[in-house]
Design an enzyme around this catalytic site. Structure first.
Site, mmCIF file in Angstrom:
data_model
loop_
_atom_site.group_PDB
_atom_site.id
_atom_site.type_symbol
_atom_site.label_atom_id
_atom_site.label_comp_id
_atom_site.label_asym_id
_atom_site.label_seq_id
_atom_site.Cartn_x
_atom_site.Cartn_y
_atom_site.Cartn_z
ATOM 1 N N ARG A 89 0.843 -1.201 0.000
ATOM 2 C CA ARG A 89 0.000 0.000 0.000
ATOM 3 C C ARG A 89 0.870 1.240 0.000
ATOM 4 O O ARG A 89 1.752 1.399 0.839
ATOM 5 C CB ARG A 89 -0.903 0.002 1.245
ATOM 6 C CG ARG A 89 -1.654 1.321 1.483
ATOM 7 C CD ARG A 89 -2.965 1.373 0.751
ATOM 8 N NE ARG A 89 -3.585 2.680 0.758
ATOM 9 C CZ ARG A 89 -4.524 3.080 1.604
ATOM 10 N NH1 ARG A 89 -4.954 2.263 2.535
ATOM 11 N NH2 ARG A 89 -5.043 4.276 1.497
ATOM 12 N N ASP A 101 -6.474 -1.765 2.734
ATOM 13 C CA ASP A 101 -6.754 -0.616 3.583
ATOM 14 C C ASP A 101 -7.158 -1.169 4.939
ATOM 15 O O ASP A 101 -8.083 -1.988 5.026
ATOM 16 C CB ASP A 101 -7.891 0.210 2.975
ATOM 17 C CG ASP A 101 -8.125 1.528 3.683
ATOM 18 O OD1 ASP A 101 -7.174 2.055 4.311
ATOM 19 O OD2 ASP A 101 -9.248 2.045 3.605
ATOM 20 N N ASP A 103 -8.340 0.229 8.470
ATOM 21 C CA ASP A 103 -8.769 1.403 9.225
ATOM 22 C C ASP A 103 -9.146 1.002 10.639
ATOM 23 O O ASP A 103 -9.969 0.100 10.835
ATOM 24 C CB ASP A 103 -9.996 2.055 8.579
ATOM 25 C CG ASP A 103 -9.662 2.833 7.323
ATOM 26 O OD1 ASP A 103 -8.486 3.230 7.162
ATOM 27 O OD2 ASP A 103 -10.567 3.044 6.505
#
Length: 183
Positions: A89, A101, A103
């Protein structure tokens, strides 16, 4: 009875480049290799991008973390960023397509607003692709600042984007390939 996030953290995982399912698996493995205890995983959902520019559909899920690897939210966030980086990433385009991703949505009942981290995640209550898998794991969990359950937030979210369980495709043997959204 509503529950809190005491002793738990919730991570949203998303991928829309390459082997999306493989990248989610690598994200989970990366968290475990970083000393984090993955307690539960939601189902995998396929979701349309909510950005205004064209990009591939996402696979999303939520992981519940617990145990001794949860020292503080900033250290957890640093571990998540290292996992993302190790998986390729790079943050070159804001809200652009991504290999992975990770989070941090919630960390126990902590709230914070620092340069590195805002808790709870500032947009989680606005995103169906986050709320749907989170509600699968913890529907009675109470958002620490909005004081509503995740199920209530999902029921009232304005986001009308498509979020569906990711299903296998019999022709390719791979999940999600060629899913028709109108069915």
């Amino acid at each position: 009875m509503a529950s809190s996030t005491s002793g738990r953290a919730y991570i949203s995982l998303g991928a829309n480049l390459g082997d999306r399912a493989g990248n989610l698996l690598l994200g989970i493995r990366g968290m475990m290799d970083a000393g984090l205890s993955v307690v539960r995983l939601s189902s995998i959902y396929e979701s349309e991008p909510v950005e205004t520019f064209a990009q591939p559909y996402f696979l999303n899920m939520v992981a519940e973390l617990g145990g001794g690897g949860l020292t503080n939210p900033e250290q957890l966030m640093a571990r998540l960023l290292r996992v993302e980086y190790a998986l390729g990433r790079r943050r070159e385009a804001t809200k652009g397509p991504r290999v992975i991703d990770l989070d941090l949505l919630l960390f126990a009942d902590h709230t914070s607003a620092t340069e590195l981290l805002t808790l709870p995640h500032p947009r989680m209550h606005l995103r169906r692709f986050v709320l749907q898998p989170l509600a699968e794991l913890a529907p009675t969990l109470v958002h620490p600042t909005l004081h509503q359950t995740i199920a209530t937030l999902l029921e009232n979210v304005d986001d009308q984007s498509q979020v569906k369980h990711w299903v296998p495709n019999a022709e390719t043997g791979r999940r999600g390939e060629g899913v028709k959204w109108g069915r």
